[in-house]
Write an enzyme that holds these catalytic residues in place. Structure first.
Site, short mmCIF file in Angstrom:
data_model
loop_
_atom_site.label_atom_id
_atom_site.label_comp_id
_atom_site.label_asym_id
_atom_site.label_seq_id
_atom_site.Cartn_x
_atom_site.Cartn_y
_atom_site.Cartn_z
N HIS A 266 0.84 -1.20 0.00
CA HIS A 266 0.00 0.00 0.00
C HIS A 266 0.87 1.25 0.00
O HIS A 266 1.93 1.29 0.63
CB HIS A 266 -0.94 0.02 1.20
CG HIS A 266 -0.26 0.05 2.54
ND1 HIS A 266 0.03 1.22 3.21
CD2 HIS A 266 0.17 -0.95 3.35
CE1 HIS A 266 0.60 0.95 4.37
NE2 HIS A 266 0.72 -0.37 4.48
N ASP B 163 -0.71 4.26 0.72
CA ASP B 163 -1.30 5.21 1.65
C ASP B 163 -0.58 5.15 2.99
O ASP B 163 -0.02 4.12 3.37
CB ASP B 163 -2.80 4.96 1.83
CG ASP B 163 -3.13 3.62 2.46
OD1 ASP B 163 -2.54 2.62 2.02
OD2 ASP B 163 -3.97 3.57 3.39
N ASP C 125 6.43 1.93 6.67
CA ASP C 125 5.10 1.35 6.51
C ASP C 125 4.32 2.10 5.43
O ASP C 125 3.62 3.04 5.72
CB ASP C 125 4.37 1.41 7.85
CG ASP C 125 3.06 0.66 7.85
OD1 ASP C 125 2.81 -0.12 6.93
OD2 ASP C 125 2.28 0.87 8.79
N GLU D 93 -5.09 0.79 2.87
CA GLU D 93 -4.73 -0.18 3.91
C GLU D 93 -4.75 0.46 5.29
O GLU D 93 -5.14 -0.20 6.27
CB GLU D 93 -3.33 -0.75 3.62
CG GLU D 93 -3.02 -2.05 4.36
CD GLU D 93 -2.49 -1.85 5.77
OE1 GLU D 93 -2.51 -2.81 6.54
OE2 GLU D 93 -2.06 -0.72 6.11
N GLU D 94 -4.34 1.71 5.37
CA GLU D 94 -4.31 2.38 6.66
C GLU D 94 -5.67 2.95 7.05
O GLU D 94 -5.85 3.42 8.18
CB GLU D 94 -3.29 3.53 6.64
CG GLU D 94 -1.86 3.11 6.36
CD GLU D 94 -1.23 2.33 7.51
OE1 GLU D 94 -1.96 2.01 8.47
OE2 GLU D 94 -0.02 2.05 7.44
N GLU E 132 4.89 -5.72 4.12
CA GLU E 132 4.72 -5.02 5.40
C GLU E 132 5.98 -5.16 6.26
O GLU E 132 6.71 -6.15 6.15
CB GLU E 132 3.54 -5.61 6.17
CG GLU E 132 2.17 -5.28 5.59
CD GLU E 132 1.72 -3.86 5.92
OE1 GLU E 132 2.50 -3.11 6.54
OE2 GLU E 132 0.60 -3.50 5.53
N HIS F 129 4.49 4.59 11.98
CA HIS F 129 3.43 5.42 12.56
C HIS F 129 3.94 6.41 13.60
O HIS F 129 3.14 7.11 14.23
CB HIS F 129 2.33 4.54 13.20
CG HIS F 129 1.53 3.76 12.21
ND1 HIS F 129 0.24 3.35 12.46
CD2 HIS F 129 1.82 3.30 10.97
CE1 HIS F 129 -0.24 2.67 11.42
NE2 HIS F 129 0.72 2.63 10.51
#
Length: 398
Positions: A73, A75, A106, A140-141, A169, A366
């Site tokens: 992903h 995003d 990520d 995905e997020e 991931e 994150h």
């Protein structure tokens, strides 16, 4: 920009502010990189009433033979207070051998390394006996509604079939080579509401405080372990994440109280059997009058929130063995095969083909100042390259 260099590829992707559900230019950048490598590229928009549209990308190189899919992903989560960052979150600046930016770990870094690995194989003239595809989502997020699940169905309707999938991931806890994810625990979320009778705290006999029953019911949920785990899965775990009465007064017994909880469960359970177990525990606890002497069983209701994510385990030895061998060849480590962690889009992919996950070290994902060592990008690119060659070699041998 040369796409054989994962650092340059990642810098380009990080500079695209693709906070869910915004595409932010990231998929357009990927398209521009992949077409010169011989990939056909299609963009698909996932739509669902009441949710934002999400752009997704599907690219394929080759038309026959064994088919390996890389999934990921572009995003990213919001950067938060940008003033707290050492470097701007979308500047992709390098300091002391670290590349800073939202999504470096990520998981734009994993995408960059896979593209660089494929580009190096193409540059060397490797004729892989099959097809490689990239399935990249922008959701995905976020809620995960208009992304991978819809993209997989869209591709299948167009005749796409895959023999195996690698999700990029960040799976490594401390260093590259630590861990491959070969499965994931299931996830189930519920909201328990207990209803009593509102009243004045000085006259409790005229009221029925729902918090008294809730105390016993939460103990029933959390006090006794759900299981002891299995050979490949840790014990299932239930955590209460909020308790709320909506009551702002200190002298009023509330009418009701709600508690939200989430369970990460192993392959001993399904969502259905787990719901039955929890409902049985709650029913017994509702009748417990230790804190409510002389009263009838407490009134309660459980609402199951969202869709349960199923537990799964990949047993494809060619896939996990090829990846483990590639990791060991590059790092010298024998990676652990794990099912720990949260959910990922692998939960959708496992319905189409065997899937494993392997990517960067996840310690800064994150977080403010999310970053990746530049050296890790080169190492992961080498691992992906070895994996691709090994997987196709084994597939061709069969």
């Amino acid at each position: 920009m040369t796409v054989t260099d994962p650092v340059r590829v990642l810098e380009t992707l990080v500079r695209c502010p693709s906070v869910t559900p915004e595409e932010g230019g990231a998929l357009s950048a990927l398209e521009a990189m992949l077409k010169p490598l011989g990939f056909s590229v299609e963009r698909m928009v996932g739509r669902e009433p009441g949710t934002p549209d999400v752009e997704n990308l599907y690219a394929r190189r080759g038309s026959d033979g064994p088919h390996l899919m890389f999934a990921g992903h572009t995003d990213v989560v919001p950067p938060g207070n940008e003033a707290s960052w050492r470097h701007p979150p979308f500047a992709a600046e390098i300091e002391d051998g670290l590349l800073f930016g939202r999504g470096t770990v990520d998981m734009k870094g994993g995408i960059a390394c896979f593209i660089a690995a494929v580009a190096r194989l193409v540059e060397k003239g490797h004729a892989l006996p099959g097809s490689i595809s990239l399935l990249i989502t922008g959701d995905e997020e976020g809620p995960g509604i208009n992304g991978t699940e819809k993209l997989l169905a869209w591709a299948r309707e167009r005749g796409e079939h895959w023999d195996a999938s690698l999700v990029g991931e960040p799976t490594n806890p401390d260093a590259l080579g630590d861990m491959i994810k070969v499965g994931r625990r299931g996830s189930l979320t519920g909201r328990l509401t207990v209803t009593g009778t509102q009243g004045h705290v000085a006259y409790p006999h005229l009221a029925d405080n729902p918090l008294r029953a809730m105390t016993a019911m939460l103990d029933a949920l959390m006090g006794k372990p759900l299981d002891d785990g299995t050979d490949l899965f840790p014990p299932s775990n239930l955590e209460v994440t909020s308790v709320d009465t909506g009551n702002t007064a200190t002298n009023v017994i509330p009418e009701s109280v709600s508690a939200t909880f989430n369970i990460r469960f192993n392959d001993i359970w399904s969502a259905q059997t787990l719901k039955a177990e929890l409902n049985a525990r709650l029913k017994r606890a509702a009748a417990d009058d230790t804190l409510r002497p002389g009263r009838d069983a407490a009134r309660f209701n459980v609402e199951w929130l969202g869709r349960a994510s199923p537990v799964f385990l990949t047993r494809d030895q060619r896939l996990s063995g090829s990846l483990a061998a590639a990791v060991e060849a590059v790092t010298g480590k024998v990676p652990a095969l794990s099912t720990t962690g949260g959910t990922s889009d692998a939960r959708f992919i496992k319905d189409y083909c065997p899937v494993v996950e392997f990517g960067l070290v996840g310690q800064t994902m994150h977080k403010v100042d999310e970053h990746v060592p530049v050296a890790d990008l080169e190492t992961l690119t080498e691992i992906y390259g070895h994996f691709i060659e090994r997987w196709f070699a084994l597939a061709d041998a069969r």
